[in-house]
Structures are given as C-alpha cells and as structure tokens.
Design an enzyme around this catalytic site. Structure first.
Site, PDB file in Angstrom:
ATOM      1  N   GLY A  58       4.020  -0.759   9.216  1.00  0.00           N
ATOM      2  CA  GLY A  58       4.579  -1.239  10.473  1.00  0.00           C
ATOM      3  C   GLY A  58       4.519  -0.164  11.533  1.00  0.00           C
ATOM      4  O   GLY A  58       4.259   1.008  11.234  1.00  0.00           O
ATOM      5  N   CYS A  85       2.728   2.557   3.339  1.00  0.00           N
ATOM      6  CA  CYS A  85       2.877   3.239   4.627  1.00  0.00           C
ATOM      7  C   CYS A  85       4.335   3.247   5.100  1.00  0.00           C
ATOM      8  O   CYS A  85       5.170   3.921   4.527  1.00  0.00           O
ATOM      9  CB  CYS A  85       1.942   2.625   5.657  1.00  0.00           C
ATOM     10  SG  CYS A  85       1.639   3.688   7.092  1.00  0.00           S
ATOM     11  N   TYR A  86       4.685   2.469   6.129  1.00  0.00           N
ATOM     12  CA  TYR A  86       6.073   2.456   6.605  1.00  0.00           C
ATOM     13  C   TYR A  86       7.020   2.052   5.479  1.00  0.00           C
ATOM     14  O   TYR A  86       8.134   2.596   5.371  1.00  0.00           O
ATOM     15  CB  TYR A  86       6.239   1.488   7.782  1.00  0.00           C
ATOM     16  CG  TYR A  86       7.684   1.366   8.226  1.00  0.00           C
ATOM     17  CD1 TYR A  86       8.239   2.302   9.088  1.00  0.00           C
ATOM     18  CD2 TYR A  86       8.491   0.335   7.745  1.00  0.00           C
ATOM     19  CE1 TYR A  86       9.576   2.214   9.466  1.00  0.00           C
ATOM     20  CE2 TYR A  86       9.821   0.234   8.120  1.00  0.00           C
ATOM     21  CZ  TYR A  86      10.364   1.174   8.981  1.00  0.00           C
ATOM     22  OH  TYR A  86      11.696   1.086   9.341  1.00  0.00           O
ATOM     23  N   HIS A 172      -3.489   2.671   3.100  1.00  0.00           N
ATOM     24  CA  HIS A 172      -3.593   1.204   3.084  1.00  0.00           C
ATOM     25  C   HIS A 172      -4.667   0.755   2.087  1.00  0.00           C
ATOM     26  O   HIS A 172      -5.861   0.781   2.407  1.00  0.00           O
ATOM     27  CB  HIS A 172      -3.925   0.682   4.479  1.00  0.00           C
ATOM     28  CG  HIS A 172      -2.808   0.837   5.457  1.00  0.00           C
ATOM     29  ND1 HIS A 172      -1.842  -0.129   5.643  1.00  0.00           N
ATOM     30  CD2 HIS A 172      -2.487   1.861   6.289  1.00  0.00           C
ATOM     31  CE1 HIS A 172      -0.983   0.288   6.557  1.00  0.00           C
ATOM     32  NE2 HIS A 172      -1.352   1.491   6.960  1.00  0.00           N
ATOM     33  N   GLU A 174      -5.268  -2.225   1.251  1.00  0.00           N
ATOM     34  CA  GLU A 174      -5.727  -3.572   1.596  1.00  0.00           C
ATOM     35  C   GLU A 174      -6.938  -3.595   2.505  1.00  0.00           C
ATOM     36  O   GLU A 174      -7.618  -4.622   2.592  1.00  0.00           O
ATOM     37  CB  GLU A 174      -4.579  -4.370   2.242  1.00  0.00           C
ATOM     38  CG  GLU A 174      -4.137  -3.888   3.605  1.00  0.00           C
ATOM     39  CD  GLU A 174      -3.070  -2.814   3.579  1.00  0.00           C
ATOM     40  OE1 GLU A 174      -2.359  -2.660   4.589  1.00  0.00           O
ATOM     41  OE2 GLU A 174      -2.943  -2.120   2.546  1.00  0.00           O
ATOM     42  N   SER A 226     -13.244 -28.496  18.217  1.00  0.00           N
ATOM     43  CA  SER A 226     -14.009 -27.592  19.079  1.00  0.00           C
ATOM     44  C   SER A 226     -15.466 -27.518  18.658  1.00  0.00           C
ATOM     45  O   SER A 226     -16.302 -27.023  19.405  1.00  0.00           O
ATOM     46  CB  SER A 226     -13.401 -26.186  19.010  1.00  0.00           C
ATOM     47  OG  SER A 226     -13.595 -25.633  17.717  1.00  0.00           O
ATOM     48  N   GLY A 228     -16.195 -25.800  15.994  1.00  0.00           N
ATOM     49  CA  GLY A 228     -16.206 -24.618  15.149  1.00  0.00           C
ATOM     50  C   GLY A 228     -15.805 -24.922  13.718  1.00  0.00           C
ATOM     51  O   GLY A 228     -15.434 -26.052  13.372  1.00  0.00           O
ATOM     52  N   VAL A 229     -15.850 -23.890  12.884  1.00  0.00           N
ATOM     53  CA  VAL A 229     -15.563 -24.051  11.459  1.00  0.00           C
ATOM     54  C   VAL A 229     -14.131 -24.512  11.222  1.00  0.00           C
ATOM     55  O   VAL A 229     -13.880 -25.460  10.465  1.00  0.00           O
ATOM     56  CB  VAL A 229     -15.812 -22.720  10.704  1.00  0.00           C
ATOM     57  CG1 VAL A 229     -15.461 -22.870   9.226  1.00  0.00           C
ATOM     58  CG2 VAL A 229     -17.254 -22.280  10.866  1.00  0.00           C
ATOM     59  N   ASP A 230     -13.178 -23.867  11.869  1.00  0.00           N
ATOM     60  CA  ASP A 230     -11.767 -24.110  11.567  1.00  0.00           C
ATOM     61  C   ASP A 230     -11.349 -25.549  11.846  1.00  0.00           C
ATOM     62  O   ASP A 230     -10.785 -26.220  10.982  1.00  0.00           O
ATOM     63  CB  ASP A 230     -10.880 -23.157  12.378  1.00  0.00           C
ATOM     64  CG  ASP A 230     -11.316 -21.713  12.251  1.00  0.00           C
ATOM     65  OD1 ASP A 230     -11.882 -21.371  11.195  1.00  0.00           O
ATOM     66  OD2 ASP A 230     -11.104 -20.938  13.188  1.00  0.00           O
ATOM     67  N   SER A 231     -11.627 -26.035  13.061  1.00  0.00           N
ATOM     68  CA  SER A 231     -11.198 -27.381  13.406  1.00  0.00           C
ATOM     69  C   SER A 231     -11.999 -28.433  12.641  1.00  0.00           C
ATOM     70  O   SER A 231     -11.470 -29.487  12.280  1.00  0.00           O
ATOM     71  CB  SER A 231     -11.322 -27.620  14.908  1.00  0.00           C
ATOM     72  OG  SER A 231     -12.664 -27.523  15.349  1.00  0.00           O
ATOM     73  N   LYS A 372     -10.793 -16.750   7.687  1.00  0.00           N
ATOM     74  CA  LYS A 372     -12.000 -17.516   7.998  1.00  0.00           C
ATOM     75  C   LYS A 372     -12.846 -17.807   6.758  1.00  0.00           C
ATOM     76  O   LYS A 372     -13.290 -18.942   6.558  1.00  0.00           O
ATOM     77  CB  LYS A 372     -12.838 -16.761   9.029  1.00  0.00           C
ATOM     78  CG  LYS A 372     -14.141 -17.438   9.414  1.00  0.00           C
ATOM     79  CD  LYS A 372     -13.936 -18.647  10.301  1.00  0.00           C
ATOM     80  CE  LYS A 372     -13.504 -18.229  11.681  1.00  0.00           C
ATOM     81  NZ  LYS A 372     -13.450 -19.373  12.630  1.00  0.00           N
TER      82      LYS A 372
END
Length: 516
Positions: A58, A85-86, A172, A174, A226, A228-231, A372
């Site tokens: 954070g 980290c934090y 980190h 990740e 839209s 796009g992939v997501d919608s 994504k």
C-alpha cells in the site's frame, strides 16, 4: 460458491496497485481468491473460513498518523498469513518492532538472498531477482520473528513467525518482474496453507451462469456493446444464461475504430441472434466534446452522454431492470481504490460508477474480478471465435483519449485512417496476438515537412505498442525497424494531413498504456 470451490485465499487490500495481481497469480494456480478491504469485519472473515490470508502492499507508511491497520485478532484465527511490503511493515510495527524511513529507497529490480529454512523459498536458487517498491525499512525485528532473506539495501527483506504462522516479504512476488514469484506464492498455497487446487475458469463460468439466472430471474437486462472482448464475452455469457431477456445496445459515439459498427451488427445480429439496438449518437458526442482538451473532462463528457443515450434506449425497450457491463479488475483499481481501500486514482473509466444510480437500474458485472486474459478464457469456453477473443484492448472513451487536444470529426478521421494502417501491418507481421496493444495517437501539434516540391505543415502521429499480461504493467515493444518504416511510409503517404510519425518507447510504470 461452496459447492464449486472448497478452498479460498482472502486478500486484505491496503491500497496497493498490485492487489489484483495477487488474486490473479493465485487463480492461475487453481485456487480461488477474494479481495476485501483491510478493515473487513472479523466475523465475516471467520464465515469465509479462508485457508490463508494475504496482506497487500500500500502507499502508506506505518508511522503515519492515520496509517491503515487490521484487527489484531486475525492473528489468533490459526490461519497462515502472508504479508507483502506494507503488510510486512505493519506487522513489524504492530508486534513491537520498528520501521523507519530508509536513507536509500528501493524501487525496481533488486537481488534477493533467501534463507531456505523458510518454506516460502523451498526449491529456490540462492539468489533471485525481485521487484521492490518501498522507501521504509525494518530497523528492529519484533520478538519471536526471525529474518529469512535480505537484499544489499534491506537487511530484513523477509521474515517469519513460526508459532503464529506469519510470513513477510518486503518485495512483490505477484509482479512478473520477480523471478520465481509464482513459485513463492505456490509454496504459500501448497506447503503452508495446504490448498486443494480445484478452481478453474470453467468453475467460474458454471458459477456465473447460475448467479446470473438467480439474480435476474424473469427481468430484462440491457447491455452496452463496444465490439471489444469484454462486452462481447459478457453479452454471450449473459445471453446463454437468460436468452431473449438480454437486450444489447451499441452506441456509435463518433470515436470508434474503422468499421466497428458494421462488425458489431454482423456479429450479434447474424451470428449470435442477440437482440441488438444501434444508437447513432455520433453528432451528439462530437458536440459535447467541442473545445474539450482535458483528458478527464473528455472521459466524463463521454460517460455522461453515454448514460443519456442508454437512458433513452432503455425507455424504448421498456421494463429494463438490470444494466450489464464488461467491467474488469483493472478498470476498478484505476478508477477508485478497490473496495474502498486507500489506493490512489490514476484515471476514471466511463463504465465504472454513476450508471446504475442515474438510470435506476441494478448493476450486473460478471467480470468485475477478472483480468483480460481470464475473460478471453471464458470466451473460449463459450466457443466465441478466436478473431473476437484475441482482439486487442480498446479504451471505453475510444479514440477520444488517443486524440490529444480537441476531438473533431476531421481529427477522428485522421486517427482512424492511421490506426487501421498500424493494425493491418502489425497483423501482416504476425505480431497482433503476440503483443498486448498496438495503436496510433494523434498529437496536438504540427511540424514542417516536404512533400514533392512543396512545404507542408501537418499533423504528427505517434505509434504505441506494448507487451503485457494484464495491463497493470507493460513494456514497450521493440518493433522491427523495417516494420516501423512500412507503417510510417504508409501513414504519411495514405493519410491526408500527416507528415511525421514517431514511436513511443516508454513503459508502464511510469507511463500509462494510453496517452490520456
């Protein structure tokens, strides 16, 4: 949920821009994870019964007056805790150790030397490259904690408390920049938490279909498309769950890619037989964007106009109760702090916030906790063609945030024509599916050029190409010189009003992928 997933990891978010990456890495290892704010109620944590808890990084310092902290009773639940980290510094502070401002901050890649007595570092080399992002350091270890790793600048870069099952990392694991990061997280899941790895994208699809059916019932849903992939994937998933109760709306907002409207109509009307309404609001959007140059104001203008067009479409369809959106994790974290945590807003997204309240609709966002590439995997499970699944990301505000300065019809046409050349040549070179995004940007300046025997004073196009896994971090792609030459020559020769092309070689961070 419990009938699909046996084990889960709880991530308590302190506002790190990387919190969603932690969840992503865990899910890649076939273990389910959820993110909640650092202040999440202890009784609710007990009800969740996580196999492990991860405390994120954070932006705060533990010695700040209002530094975030957690309920100390969490450490009495007999649940393994991994603090990053934090999170590690907070535990040090809360358990009686000392954290101070470092005379030398660590940002970026650092050599780390792990102590293999710590099960987190099982089967790791004697030294690895890790990603640091901190300006504080542990001056004094708390009692009953032992140091299990260091870097040249950080004497205590990892620790553990065996009795309380607390593990801390100053770096980190990740992020992709940390070597063996996934192995470290896997060691926490498998060797420390004993997680059964039974979560997959198929289990997500099964769960999502059931939840959509249960939530929607017999009501109608409106979904913004839209192209796009997501919608697209969201619409196909929701349509599979509720069939003709779904009504999709495509808004022509004047800042679309070349041929976008025709592609959407063909895909959804002819291929999927989904209810589709096309709203031509291009002149309306351009009028709203007239004389607007500030990036945030552009986004807000587009978002507000988008809401108005949707309201009108919903009134015509009648009796709509739900608004479906393809919102992803990165959309949420870059708009506001995830789940109300203390992270810093980078930029707003037009599909986050405001819509359901303004329209009086309930919100349906099946991908709000996905990245994504996970959405792409959902698309494959739904048999969506690869041509659609592999489409590169495109911003919600469209070309408006790739046109620096005022958005006009003429400037949109210049960028549209340049952008299609970039995409055509990237595809010809076989690179389209190998890189995250490639596109053109229209700069708010003109330069002198020579065409034939005449002097020109025309626009500049910038080219952007980046590689990324999830859009949270990205590196610029060293496109071959001959490819850049082809793109540049085509744009200058074929796009009227352009006499210069430049290439963007900045990464994220410190830059963002989009220019606005």
């Amino acid at each position: 949920m419990k009938n699909i997933i046996d084990d889960m990891i709880l991530i308590l978010d302190f506002g790190s821009q990387y919190s969603q990456l932690i969840a992503r890495r865990i899910r890649e290892l076939n273990v389910y994870s959820e993110i909640k704010p650092f202040s999440y109620d202890l009784d609710k944590i007990k009800e969740m019964n996580p196999k492990g808890i991860i405390l994120s990084g954070g932006p705060s310092s533990v010695y700040d007056e209002y530094a975030p902290s957690i309920d100390k009773n969490i450490f009495s639940l007999n649940i393994p805790v991994l603090a990053i980290c934090y999170g590690m510094q907070m535990i040090t502070h809360d358990f009686g150790g000392e954290v101070v401002k470092s005379s030398r901050a660590e940002y970026g890649k650092t050599l780390f030397f792990p102590d293999h007595s710590n099960p987190l570092f099982s089967n790791l080399p004697d030294s690895i490259t890790v990603w640091m992002s901190h300006s504080d350091r542990i001056e004094k270890m708390p009692d009953s904690f032992i140091e299990t790793g260091k870097s040249d600048n950080t004497p205590c870069a990892a620790f553990l408390n065996i009795d309380k099952q607390i593990y801390g990392l100053q770096f980190h694991p990740e992020v992709t920049h940390t070597d063996y990061g996934k192995e470290i997280i896997n060691n926490f899941l498998k060797k420390i938490c004993n997680c059964s790895k039974n979560w997959s994208m198929q289990s997500f699809v099964d769960k999502a279909l059931k939840e959509i059916k249960d939530l929607v019932g017999s009501e109608k849903v409106i979904c913004g498309l839209s192209g796009g992939v997501d919608s697209t994937v969201a619409a196909v998933l929701i349509h599979k769950a509720i069939k003709d109760q779904l009504h999709c709306v495509f808004v022509d907002n004047a800042v679309l890619r070349h041929g976008e409207r025709d592609k959407v109509e063909n895909t959804f009307r002819k291929h999927y037989k989904i209810n589709l309404y096309v709203e031509d609001a291009s002149e309306r959007f351009l009028k709203e964007l007239q004389d607007v140059t500030d990036p945030e104001e552009k986004r807000k203008k587009i978002g507000h106009t988008f809401i108005e067009v949707f309201e009108e479409a919903a009134l015509r369809i009648k009796d709509i109760k739900f608004l479906a959106q393809g919102t992803l994790y990165p959309d949420v974290i870059e708009s506001v702090s995830a789940f109300g945590g203390p992270s810093v807003m980078i930029k707003s997204h037009h599909n986050v916030g405001g819509l359901p309240e303004k329209m009086g609709l309930k919100l349906l966002e099946p991908f709000r906790e996905l990245f994504k590439d996970e959405v792409r995997e959902v698309g494959r499970l739904l048999d969506i063609p690869e041509e659609i699944i592999n489409r590169q990301p495109f911003p919600g505000p469209g070309l408006a945030v790739r046109i620096l300065g005022e958005v006009t019809f003429g400037r949109c046409e210049i960028l549209r024509n340049a952008d299609i050349i970039v995409l055509e040549e990237i595809k010809k070179a076989g690179l389209y599916t190998k890189i995250w995004q490639s596109f053109a940007i229209l700069l708010p300046l003109r330069t002198v050029g020579v065409m034939g025997d005449s002097r020109t004073y025309d626009h500049v196009i910038a080219i952007r190409a980046v590689e990324s896994v999830d859009g949270m971090t990205a590196n610029w792609v060293p496109l071959p010189y001959d490819l850049l030459a082809i793109i540049s020559n085509r744009i200058i020769n074929e796009v009227e009003g352009v006499n210069r092309v430049v290439y963007d070689i900045s990464s994220k961070p410190p830059a963002t992928i989009e220019w606005e």
